[in-house]
Design a protein around this motif. Structure first.
Motif, PDB file in Angstrom:
ATOM      1  N   VAL A 139      81.969  18.370  49.351  1.00  0.00           N
ATOM      2  CA  VAL A 139      82.667  19.040  48.248  1.00  0.00           C
ATOM      3  C   VAL A 139      82.427  20.544  48.306  1.00  0.00           C
ATOM      4  CG1 VAL A 139      82.699  19.340  45.736  1.00  0.00           C
ATOM      5  CG2 VAL A 139      82.742  17.043  46.710  1.00  0.00           C
ATOM      6  N   LEU A 140      81.207  20.956  48.604  1.00  0.00           N
ATOM      7  CA  LEU A 140      80.898  22.382  48.750  1.00  0.00           C
ATOM      8  C   LEU A 140      81.672  22.990  49.910  1.00  0.00           C
ATOM      9  CD1 LEU A 140      77.039  22.393  48.111  1.00  0.00           C
ATOM     10  CD2 LEU A 140      78.818  23.295  46.618  1.00  0.00           C
ATOM     11  N   VAL A 141      81.753  22.262  51.024  1.00  0.00           N
ATOM     12  CA  VAL A 141      82.508  22.741  52.186  1.00  0.00           C
ATOM     13  C   VAL A 141      83.973  22.945  51.808  1.00  0.00           C
ATOM     14  CG1 VAL A 141      83.386  22.103  54.472  1.00  0.00           C
ATOM     15  CG2 VAL A 141      80.967  21.757  53.920  1.00  0.00           C
ATOM     16  N   ALA A 142      84.580  21.959  51.150  1.00  0.00           N
ATOM     17  CA  ALA A 142      85.989  22.061  50.754  1.00  0.00           C
ATOM     18  C   ALA A 142      86.204  23.234  49.803  1.00  0.00           C
ATOM     19  CB  ALA A 142      86.440  20.756  50.093  1.00  0.00           C
ATOM     20  N   TYR A 143      85.309  23.396  48.849  1.00  0.00           N
ATOM     21  CA  TYR A 143      85.439  24.491  47.880  1.00  0.00           C
ATOM     22  C   TYR A 143      85.406  25.847  48.581  1.00  0.00           C
ATOM     23  CZ  TYR A 143      84.353  27.551  43.947  1.00  0.00           C
ATOM     24  OH  TYR A 143      84.375  28.568  43.023  1.00  0.00           O
ATOM     25  N   ILE A 144      84.458  26.024  49.495  1.00  0.00           N
ATOM     26  CA  ILE A 144      84.324  27.312  50.201  1.00  0.00           C
ATOM     27  C   ILE A 144      85.550  27.586  51.061  1.00  0.00           C
ATOM     28  CG2 ILE A 144      82.990  28.551  51.954  1.00  0.00           C
ATOM     29  CD1 ILE A 144      80.502  27.104  50.881  1.00  0.00           C
ATOM     30  N   VAL A 145      86.038  26.572  51.772  1.00  0.00           N
ATOM     31  CA  VAL A 145      87.198  26.760  52.657  1.00  0.00           C
ATOM     32  C   VAL A 145      88.436  27.148  51.854  1.00  0.00           C
ATOM     33  CG1 VAL A 145      88.812  25.574  54.195  1.00  0.00           C
ATOM     34  CG2 VAL A 145      86.355  25.269  54.501  1.00  0.00           C
ATOM     35  N   PHE A 146      88.745  26.390  50.810  1.00  0.00           N
ATOM     36  CA  PHE A 146      89.963  26.655  50.045  1.00  0.00           C
ATOM     37  C   PHE A 146      89.880  27.974  49.274  1.00  0.00           C
ATOM     38  CE2 PHE A 146      90.634  21.885  50.198  1.00  0.00           C
ATOM     39  CZ  PHE A 146      91.698  21.975  51.080  1.00  0.00           C
ATOM     40  N   VAL A 147      88.736  28.239  48.672  1.00  0.00           N
ATOM     41  CA  VAL A 147      88.583  29.500  47.938  1.00  0.00           C
ATOM     42  C   VAL A 147      88.664  30.678  48.900  1.00  0.00           C
ATOM     43  CG1 VAL A 147      86.958  30.915  46.616  1.00  0.00           C
ATOM     44  CG2 VAL A 147      87.277  28.514  46.020  1.00  0.00           C
ATOM     45  N   GLY A 148      88.085  30.532  50.084  1.00  0.00           N
ATOM     46  CA  GLY A 148      88.154  31.603  51.072  1.00  0.00           C
ATOM     47  C   GLY A 148      89.581  31.901  51.513  1.00  0.00           C
ATOM     48  N   ILE A 149      90.364  30.849  51.726  1.00  0.00           N
ATOM     49  CA  ILE A 149      91.763  31.047  52.131  1.00  0.00           C
ATOM     50  C   ILE A 149      92.548  31.732  51.025  1.00  0.00           C
ATOM     51  CG2 ILE A 149      93.923  29.853  52.692  1.00  0.00           C
ATOM     52  CD1 ILE A 149      92.266  27.778  54.191  1.00  0.00           C
ATOM     53  N   TYR A 150      92.351  31.290  49.788  1.00  0.00           N
ATOM     54  CA  TYR A 150      93.081  31.889  48.667  1.00  0.00           C
ATOM     55  C   TYR A 150      92.642  33.323  48.401  1.00  0.00           C
ATOM     56  CZ  TYR A 150      95.725  27.822  47.198  1.00  0.00           C
ATOM     57  OH  TYR A 150      96.627  26.788  47.141  1.00  0.00           O
ATOM     58  N   PHE A 152      91.834  35.571  50.700  1.00  0.00           N
ATOM     59  CA  PHE A 152      92.254  36.524  51.731  1.00  0.00           C
ATOM     60  C   PHE A 152      93.712  36.357  52.174  1.00  0.00           C
ATOM     61  CE2 PHE A 152      87.643  36.155  52.259  1.00  0.00           C
ATOM     62  CZ  PHE A 152      87.279  37.487  52.194  1.00  0.00           C
ATOM     63  N   MET A 153      94.391  35.306  51.707  1.00  0.00           N
ATOM     64  CA  MET A 153      95.756  35.062  52.175  1.00  0.00           C
ATOM     65  C   MET A 153      96.686  34.732  51.015  1.00  0.00           C
ATOM     66  SD  MET A 153      95.099  32.732  55.587  1.00  0.00           S
ATOM     67  CE  MET A 153      94.047  33.294  56.922  1.00  0.00           C
ATOM     68  N   GLU A 154      97.951  34.984  51.248  1.00  0.00           N
ATOM     69  CA  GLU A 154      98.991  34.582  50.304  1.00  0.00           C
ATOM     70  C   GLU A 154      99.541  33.236  50.766  1.00  0.00           C
ATOM     71  OE1 GLU A 154     101.297  33.981  47.377  1.00  0.00           O
ATOM     72  OE2 GLU A 154     100.110  35.834  47.402  1.00  0.00           O
ATOM     73  N   THR A 155      99.247  32.186  50.037  1.00  0.00           N
ATOM     74  CA  THR A 155      99.598  30.831  50.491  1.00  0.00           C
ATOM     75  C   THR A 155     100.888  30.304  49.871  1.00  0.00           C
ATOM     76  OG1 THR A 155      98.312  29.766  48.739  1.00  0.00           O
ATOM     77  CG2 THR A 155      97.147  30.317  50.778  1.00  0.00           C
ATOM     78  N   ARG A 156     101.255  30.812  48.699  1.00  0.00           N
ATOM     79  CA  ARG A 156     102.437  30.329  47.982  1.00  0.00           C
ATOM     80  C   ARG A 156     102.374  28.819  47.731  1.00  0.00           C
ATOM     81  NH1 ARG A 156     107.458  33.721  50.823  1.00  0.00           N
ATOM     82  NH2 ARG A 156     106.553  35.799  50.458  1.00  0.00           N
ATOM     83  N   THR A 157     101.219  28.380  47.313  1.00  0.00           N
ATOM     84  CA  THR A 157     101.031  26.971  46.953  1.00  0.00           C
ATOM     85  C   THR A 157     100.544  26.900  45.510  1.00  0.00           C
ATOM     86  OG1 THR A 157      98.762  27.000  47.814  1.00  0.00           O
ATOM     87  CG2 THR A 157     100.510  26.260  49.307  1.00  0.00           C
ATOM     88  N   ASP A 158     100.591  25.704  44.959  1.00  0.00           N
ATOM     89  CA  ASP A 158     100.180  25.489  43.574  1.00  0.00           C
ATOM     90  C   ASP A 158      99.226  24.296  43.522  1.00  0.00           C
ATOM     91  OD1 ASP A 158      99.967  25.550  40.830  1.00  0.00           O
ATOM     92  OD2 ASP A 158     101.824  24.434  40.488  1.00  0.00           O
ATOM     93  N   PRO A 159      97.930  24.529  43.782  1.00  0.00           N
ATOM     94  CA  PRO A 159      96.971  23.414  43.827  1.00  0.00           C
ATOM     95  C   PRO A 159      96.817  22.728  42.477  1.00  0.00           C
ATOM     96  CG  PRO A 159      95.837  25.533  43.902  1.00  0.00           C
ATOM     97  CD  PRO A 159      97.294  25.831  44.045  1.00  0.00           C
ATOM     98  N   GLN A 160      96.852  21.401  42.498  1.00  0.00           N
ATOM     99  CA  GLN A 160      96.684  20.576  41.303  1.00  0.00           C
ATOM    100  C   GLN A 160      95.335  19.868  41.379  1.00  0.00           C
ATOM    101  OE1 GLN A 160      99.077  20.660  38.832  1.00  0.00           O
ATOM    102  NE2 GLN A 160      99.980  22.230  40.165  1.00  0.00           N
ATOM    103  N   ILE A 161      94.445  20.175  40.433  1.00  0.00           N
ATOM    104  CA  ILE A 161      93.077  19.661  40.469  1.00  0.00           C
ATOM    105  C   ILE A 161      93.041  18.139  40.435  1.00  0.00           C
ATOM    106  CG2 ILE A 161      90.843  19.639  39.301  1.00  0.00           C
ATOM    107  CD1 ILE A 161      91.532  22.256  40.685  1.00  0.00           C
TER     108      ILE A 161
END
Length: 279
Positions: A139-150, A152-161
């Motif tokens: 869970v920590l790995v996933a959080y760091i990866v997704f937060v890091g991408i958001y 530094f990058m423009e993803t144009r996505t809408d994550p739903q928790i």
């Protein structure tokens, strides 16, 4: 007519002179064992390296980030969306969750035989400790990866928790199911570990990490659908891309497969765990 004897409640003495029920004493003993096993997992995973447990998080994060950057250079436009990094991450993160969970649990007996020789430590303690340790880590790995991408990058996505949480639960359930089943098979038939390693090598390509299920040929779809990991990744992508329907995703199928594997694996472990520890 004589009164029926009252049921005897088994108790055990404690250091403070009070009596506690045996089942309560065993529960506390199991909690202590699970806690000790979790600490052991933390120490054995890069425990002797500077940074310790942080490397258990940094290694998978670094690997995912590096592969994301490499593949981003070769695949400018992903099958859905505009940003390849987030598309790849939504595939590789749940895949890594499943693989890491199943891999660690499958070796709970073979790597802990010395500890399981003590009566206070059971194989269930070892399984639960690995589920907790790896669950928190992934869970920590996933959080760091997704937060890091958001960040530094423009993803144009809408994550739903809610959808992301469901995908994580599906990945963990499947990882636990495969891990518990392999925990018995690895200990009972050591050659199965080699066979399993060979069988799972193409799994990365057959789980729709690089592509989406909907774009595969109809002939392939008929077989890919039965791969539960495809459903896990599909659920994760549905949770980031509102326009992606992904109507093939079936959480019920994933949880059903997981529960069946858990039930069979635990039944075999309860029946043969003493023989496996003495072999």
């Amino acid at each position: 007519m004589a009164n029926a004897p009252l049921p005897v409640r088994r108790s055990i003495g404690t250091s403070d002179g009070k009596l506690r029920p045996v089942h309560q004493h065993r529960s506390f003993a199991s909690l202590r064992s699970i806690g000790a096993l979790i600490l052991r997992e933390m120490s054995t995973n890069n425990g002797r390296v500077a940074g310790g447990y942080l490397w258990a998080i940094a290694e998978p994060v670094g690997g995912i980030v590096l592969l994301t950057l490499i593949f981003s250079l070769g695949f400018r436009t992903p099958p859905i969306g505009q940003n390849f990094a987030i598309f790849y991450a939504t595939g590789v993160v749940p895949f890594t969750m499943f693989l890491a969970m199943s891999s660690r649990i499958s070796r709970a007996i073979t790597q802990s035989k010395s500890l399981l020789a003590y009566p206070a430590v059971t194989f269930m303690d070892a399984l639960i400790a690995r589920v907790i340790f790896n669950g928190v880590t992934q869970v920590l790995v996933a959080y760091i990866v997704f937060v890091g991408i958001y960040a530094f990058m423009e993803t144009r996505t809408d994550p739903q928790i809610e959808g992301i949480t469901l995908a994580i639960l599906m990945a963990f359930a499947l990882g636990i199911g495969v891990g518990v089943m392999n925990c018995f098979l690895f200990a009972a038939f050591p050659v199965w570990e080699k066979i399993w390693s060979i069988l799972t090598r193409p799994l990365f390509l057959l789980s729709c990490v690089f592509f989406i299920f909907d774009e595969t040929p109809e002939v392939m779809r008929q077989y890919l659908w039965f791969n539960p990991v495809v459903h896990v990744i599909g659920q994760m992508r549905k949770s980031f891309y509102p326009s992606y329907i992904g109507d093939y995703v079936s959480p019920l199928y994933v949880f059903a497969v997981s529960l069946i594997l858990i039930a069979i694996g635990l039944a075999m472990l309860f029946r043969y765990h003493r023989d496996l520890l003495n072999s």
